[in-house]
Structure formats: C-alpha cells, structure tokens
Write a protein that holds these residues in place. Sequence first.
Motif, PDB file in Angstrom:
ATOM      1  N   PRO A 250      -1.560  14.847  -9.742  1.00  0.00           N
ATOM      2  CA  PRO A 250      -2.594  14.904  -8.749  1.00  0.00           C
ATOM      3  C   PRO A 250      -2.643  13.931  -7.315  1.00  0.00           C
ATOM      4  O   PRO A 250      -3.078  12.921  -7.960  1.00  0.00           O
ATOM      5  N   PRO A 251      -2.426  13.971  -5.762  1.00  0.00           N
ATOM      6  CA  PRO A 251      -2.973  12.857  -4.683  1.00  0.00           C
ATOM      7  C   PRO A 251      -4.254  12.609  -5.209  1.00  0.00           C
ATOM      8  O   PRO A 251      -5.526  13.381  -5.422  1.00  0.00           O
ATOM      9  N   LEU A 252      -4.191  10.907  -5.905  1.00  0.00           N
ATOM     10  CA  LEU A 252      -5.978  10.240  -5.955  1.00  0.00           C
ATOM     11  C   LEU A 252      -5.725   9.936  -5.011  1.00  0.00           C
ATOM     12  O   LEU A 252      -5.301   9.198  -4.263  1.00  0.00           O
ATOM     13  N   SER A 253      -7.905   9.551  -4.048  1.00  0.00           N
ATOM     14  CA  SER A 253      -7.554   8.558  -3.085  1.00  0.00           C
ATOM     15  C   SER A 253      -8.179   7.255  -3.805  1.00  0.00           C
ATOM     16  O   SER A 253      -8.164   7.206  -4.722  1.00  0.00           O
ATOM     17  N   SER A 254      -7.752   5.984  -2.794  1.00  0.00           N
ATOM     18  CA  SER A 254      -8.177   5.135  -3.312  1.00  0.00           C
ATOM     19  C   SER A 254      -9.283   4.814  -3.966  1.00  0.00           C
ATOM     20  O   SER A 254      -9.412   4.209  -4.741  1.00  0.00           O
ATOM     21  N   GLY A 255     -10.282   5.224  -2.945  1.00  0.00           N
ATOM     22  CA  GLY A 255     -11.887   5.078  -4.643  1.00  0.00           C
ATOM     23  C   GLY A 255     -11.326   5.781  -5.416  1.00  0.00           C
ATOM     24  O   GLY A 255     -12.350   4.681  -6.801  1.00  0.00           O
ATOM     25  N   THR A 256     -11.468   6.813  -6.188  1.00  0.00           N
ATOM     26  CA  THR A 256     -10.511   6.919  -7.665  1.00  0.00           C
ATOM     27  C   THR A 256      -9.930   5.924  -8.140  1.00  0.00           C
ATOM     28  O   THR A 256     -10.181   5.690  -9.022  1.00  0.00           O
ATOM     29  N   ILE A 257      -8.781   5.704  -7.398  1.00  0.00           N
ATOM     30  CA  ILE A 257      -7.651   5.068  -8.710  1.00  0.00           C
ATOM     31  C   ILE A 257      -8.454   3.429  -8.720  1.00  0.00           C
ATOM     32  O   ILE A 257      -7.996   2.984  -9.792  1.00  0.00           O
ATOM     33  N   LEU A 258      -9.263   3.229  -7.860  1.00  0.00           N
ATOM     34  CA  LEU A 258      -9.881   1.389  -8.104  1.00  0.00           C
ATOM     35  C   LEU A 258     -10.832   2.468  -9.011  1.00  0.00           C
ATOM     36  O   LEU A 258     -11.103   1.103 -10.304  1.00  0.00           O
ATOM     37  N   GLY A 259     -11.649   3.456  -9.483  1.00  0.00           N
ATOM     38  CA  GLY A 259     -12.383   3.497  -9.762  1.00  0.00           C
ATOM     39  C   GLY A 259     -11.816   3.873 -11.845  1.00  0.00           C
ATOM     40  O   GLY A 259     -12.299   2.778 -12.491  1.00  0.00           O
ATOM     41  N   MET A 260     -10.339   3.978 -11.734  1.00  0.00           N
ATOM     42  CA  MET A 260      -9.706   4.546 -12.455  1.00  0.00           C
ATOM     43  C   MET A 260      -9.456   3.267 -13.351  1.00  0.00           C
ATOM     44  O   MET A 260      -9.271   2.786 -14.790  1.00  0.00           O
ATOM     45  N   LEU A 261      -9.038   2.515 -12.308  1.00  0.00           N
ATOM     46  CA  LEU A 261      -8.727   1.278 -13.000  1.00  0.00           C
ATOM     47  C   LEU A 261      -9.469   0.001 -13.185  1.00  0.00           C
ATOM     48  O   LEU A 261      -9.463  -0.793 -14.354  1.00  0.00           O
ATOM     49  N   ARG A 262     -10.731   0.391 -12.825  1.00  0.00           N
ATOM     50  CA  ARG A 262     -11.905  -0.420 -13.660  1.00  0.00           C
ATOM     51  C   ARG A 262     -13.108   0.356 -14.428  1.00  0.00           C
ATOM     52  O   ARG A 262     -13.586  -0.640 -14.797  1.00  0.00           O
ATOM     53  N   GLY A 263     -12.004   1.219 -14.493  1.00  0.00           N
ATOM     54  CA  GLY A 263     -12.968   2.062 -16.522  1.00  0.00           C
ATOM     55  C   GLY A 263     -14.207   2.907 -16.003  1.00  0.00           C
ATOM     56  O   GLY A 263     -15.129   3.583 -16.716  1.00  0.00           O
ATOM     57  N   SER A 267      -9.074   8.755 -17.003  1.00  0.00           N
ATOM     58  CA  SER A 267      -7.851   8.382 -16.116  1.00  0.00           C
ATOM     59  C   SER A 267      -6.514   9.167 -17.859  1.00  0.00           C
ATOM     60  O   SER A 267      -7.254   9.198 -18.762  1.00  0.00           O
ATOM     61  N   ASP A 268      -5.131   9.439 -17.043  1.00  0.00           N
ATOM     62  CA  ASP A 268      -4.674  10.335 -18.110  1.00  0.00           C
ATOM     63  C   ASP A 268      -3.620   9.227 -17.465  1.00  0.00           C
ATOM     64  O   ASP A 268      -2.252   9.524 -17.653  1.00  0.00           O
ATOM     65  N   SER A 269      -4.326   8.221 -17.007  1.00  0.00           N
ATOM     66  CA  SER A 269      -2.404   7.721 -15.388  1.00  0.00           C
ATOM     67  C   SER A 269      -2.342   5.889 -16.293  1.00  0.00           C
ATOM     68  O   SER A 269      -3.738   5.454 -16.252  1.00  0.00           O
ATOM     69  N   SER A 270      -1.202   5.707 -16.914  1.00  0.00           N
ATOM     70  CA  SER A 270      -1.168   4.023 -17.066  1.00  0.00           C
ATOM     71  C   SER A 270      -1.619   3.282 -15.920  1.00  0.00           C
ATOM     72  O   SER A 270      -1.843   3.083 -14.900  1.00  0.00           O
ATOM     73  N   PRO A 271      -1.849   1.457 -16.063  1.00  0.00           N
ATOM     74  CA  PRO A 271      -2.614   1.309 -14.907  1.00  0.00           C
ATOM     75  C   PRO A 271      -1.571   1.104 -14.210  1.00  0.00           C
ATOM     76  O   PRO A 271      -1.109   0.687 -12.553  1.00  0.00           O
ATOM     77  N   GLY A 272      -0.378   0.291 -15.012  1.00  0.00           N
ATOM     78  CA  GLY A 272       0.594   0.513 -13.595  1.00  0.00           C
ATOM     79  C   GLY A 272       0.687   1.210 -12.772  1.00  0.00           C
ATOM     80  O   GLY A 272       1.321   1.298 -11.712  1.00  0.00           O
ATOM     81  N   PHE A 273       1.106   3.063 -13.102  1.00  0.00           N
ATOM     82  CA  PHE A 273       1.025   3.705 -12.267  1.00  0.00           C
ATOM     83  C   PHE A 273       0.253   3.664 -11.191  1.00  0.00           C
ATOM     84  O   PHE A 273       0.783   4.172  -9.730  1.00  0.00           O
ATOM     85  N   LEU A 274      -1.196   3.099 -11.174  1.00  0.00           N
ATOM     86  CA  LEU A 274      -1.692   4.088 -10.626  1.00  0.00           C
ATOM     87  C   LEU A 274      -1.765   2.689  -9.706  1.00  0.00           C
ATOM     88  O   LEU A 274      -2.134   2.577  -8.305  1.00  0.00           O
ATOM     89  N   GLN A 275      -1.637   1.461  -9.730  1.00  0.00           N
ATOM     90  CA  GLN A 275      -1.157   0.510  -9.478  1.00  0.00           C
ATOM     91  C   GLN A 275      -0.198   0.329  -7.636  1.00  0.00           C
ATOM     92  O   GLN A 275      -0.650   0.275  -7.076  1.00  0.00           O
TER      93      GLN A 275
END
Length: 365
Positions: A250-263, A267-275
């Motif tokens: 699904p499309p994700l906002s930058s805030g959601t992506i940063l929240g996933m990367l910071r834990g 998340s069900d995606s790898s850090p590389g995918f999100l970055q």
Amino acid sequence: MSAPANKPSRFVLIRYLSGVLLNRVLLCGAVLVGLLEILALLEQTTPILQRHLGVSGILTYAAMRLPFLLAGTLPLSLLIGALVTLTQMTLASEMAILQASGLSVVGLYKRLIPATLIIGVLGVTLDDQVTPRSEQALAAWWNRTDPHPENGHSFWFHEGLTLTRVNYVADGGNFLGGVTLYSRNEKGLLQDVIRAERADYSKARGWILHDLKVVHVKTATAENMPDETERAWPTSLHPWDFIRLSAENPPLSSGTILGMLRGHFPSDSSPGFLQAGLLERFLRPLSLLVLLLIALPVIYIPPRTGTRSWTPVWCLGAGLLFVIVQGMLRAMGNAGLLPPPVATIPGLIIFTLGAVTVLLRNEAK
C-alpha cells in the motif's frame, strides 16, 4: 534603462513557457488518467455490481482511485506534454525566433524548470499525503462491502518483539479472524504463543481477543495454559492499520515510513524497501527534470522535416526507457539486492549524462 525592461520580459517568457507546458501536461494527465480509470472500471465493475453497490459504488471506486492514478501518470504526462509543447513550438518556428533573439538551450531549460518543479511538488504531495489516505479509504470500503471476507489472504507483521499472524480482516478493519501472537524475548527466543479465534475493536474497550488458547514456552518444554474466553489486546494498532497491513504494497506517507524504520509503527516490509521508497519519493522532482532534459532534443527538428521526423519518437522511447530502468532498479532495491541510494540515484545520473551528450552533439552540428 534597458536592464529593468529586460527583467519583466524574462519573467513574461518564463510565464509563457511554463504556462504552455503546464497546460499540455494537465491535458495529457487527464487523458491518461481517463484511460486508466476506464481499464480499472472494466475490471472492477462486475465485483462492484455483485456486491449490490450500484452506480454509486462505481463512482465511489473511481473517485477514491483517482489520486493513485494521477500520481502514477505524472512522469509520463510530463514527458508527453514536454514533447508536444516543444515539437509544436519548433514546427511553428517559435524556437527559431527565440534562438535568434539569443535564447540558448540552457536558457530554455531554465525557463521550463518552474513548471516542472510545480508538477514535481504536486507529485510528491499526492504520493506522500493524498494517495495513502485515498487508498486506505478505498481498501476499508472494499473490505467493509466484501460479503466473504473470510476468503481474504493472511498476513504477518511485527510490533516490537511480538510477531503476529492474522488470517483475514473484516468490517473495514474492526474485526480480525484467526489471530496468533508469538511473543519473543530480547534474544529473539519464543516465549508465549496466543491463539485467538477472533478479535474485535470498539472505541470504548479497544481490541478484545476471543476464545484464546495460550502456550508458555519454557527452556525445554511447552506448557498449555487454561483456555480463556476473552482478553484485552494491548496493541497500539487501530482498524485502519490492519487495513494497511492486509493490503499488498500500500502507499505509505513519509511519516509512516519513518515510524516503521524507527520501530514506532508495525511493519511487514524490510528496511531497504522502506528506505528506497522514501528516497525515490523525494527525488521525484529531480526525475521529472531528467525527463524534461530527455525531451529537449526535439527542438533540433529541421523545419522542412516537420511531422515526419523521428526525433520525438526517439525521445519518447528514451523517456520510457528511463522510467523502466528506474522501476527495475527500484525493484532490485525492494528485494534487497541493491542499497537504496544505488537503486535510485545512478539511473538519474546516467540518463542525465546521455541527454546532455545528445544536446551537445546537436549543438555542434
């Protein structure tokens, strides 16, 4: 007195070129989005009517899908719009007049940058704020109207040290069927397994697990605990989070992506995918500038050749190749085969150098 007179004329030229380019891009975008909407509706009209949603359901689906389609067509819309604009100006001898008045290729490119950046910022806004909300609303509506949600696919996600599996989502994310929680310690070793037949959400009580079976895992044995009728589920997730997790990419906002990367967010995606996704999003304006550069060689079409020239076709092919290469590199970054910077930046550099080389060769003729 000449300097003040030249300054307004320079801005007049910027407004004229940017306005023409924006009009062509918006027209191309409307045509492409219309075609994609028709194709999407041809595929989804039957399921919509089978759910007895009628014409209002078709219109609702088309409206919620619009931001996603618009964001996806912006690069191609800019490429085609720039090709049409520059080709028409070249065949109408407008480019010859501008060049005779002292406007260089660099000057032309600089005067088209404002419109391109406006389109790029619009694309970033759509990708980062509008599309995630519209797609999540569409997914919730589609799930809520599904007569057989139990046929949906299962999914996994991790929240802190807990790994969770959900069989299916129903009622727009307010009901979960078949929830299994795997609790781990800081070393990653399994501690507890909780299996619930279902879970439902209410604003007053939050998430409640029903019909539980609990297993405590010790060093060498597993101990079955007494069954429970219900238990509160202390999770920070809301129904819309499960709608997002149940969707495929699904499309994700930058805030959601940063929240996933910071834990902070599950998340069900790898850090590389999100970055890679985050980096590609904010490089969107730069990608559009590269597409504009790829379209510039059409100004060298000989006036006598007219519409028989193959230059616009070659420029269109080069632009499509750029989009394809960027997509392939992004896919490799998503799969973890390339670091996020390598999956996004080299394509921009390679095609920029290629376009500049073509322009320099035409200037030297």
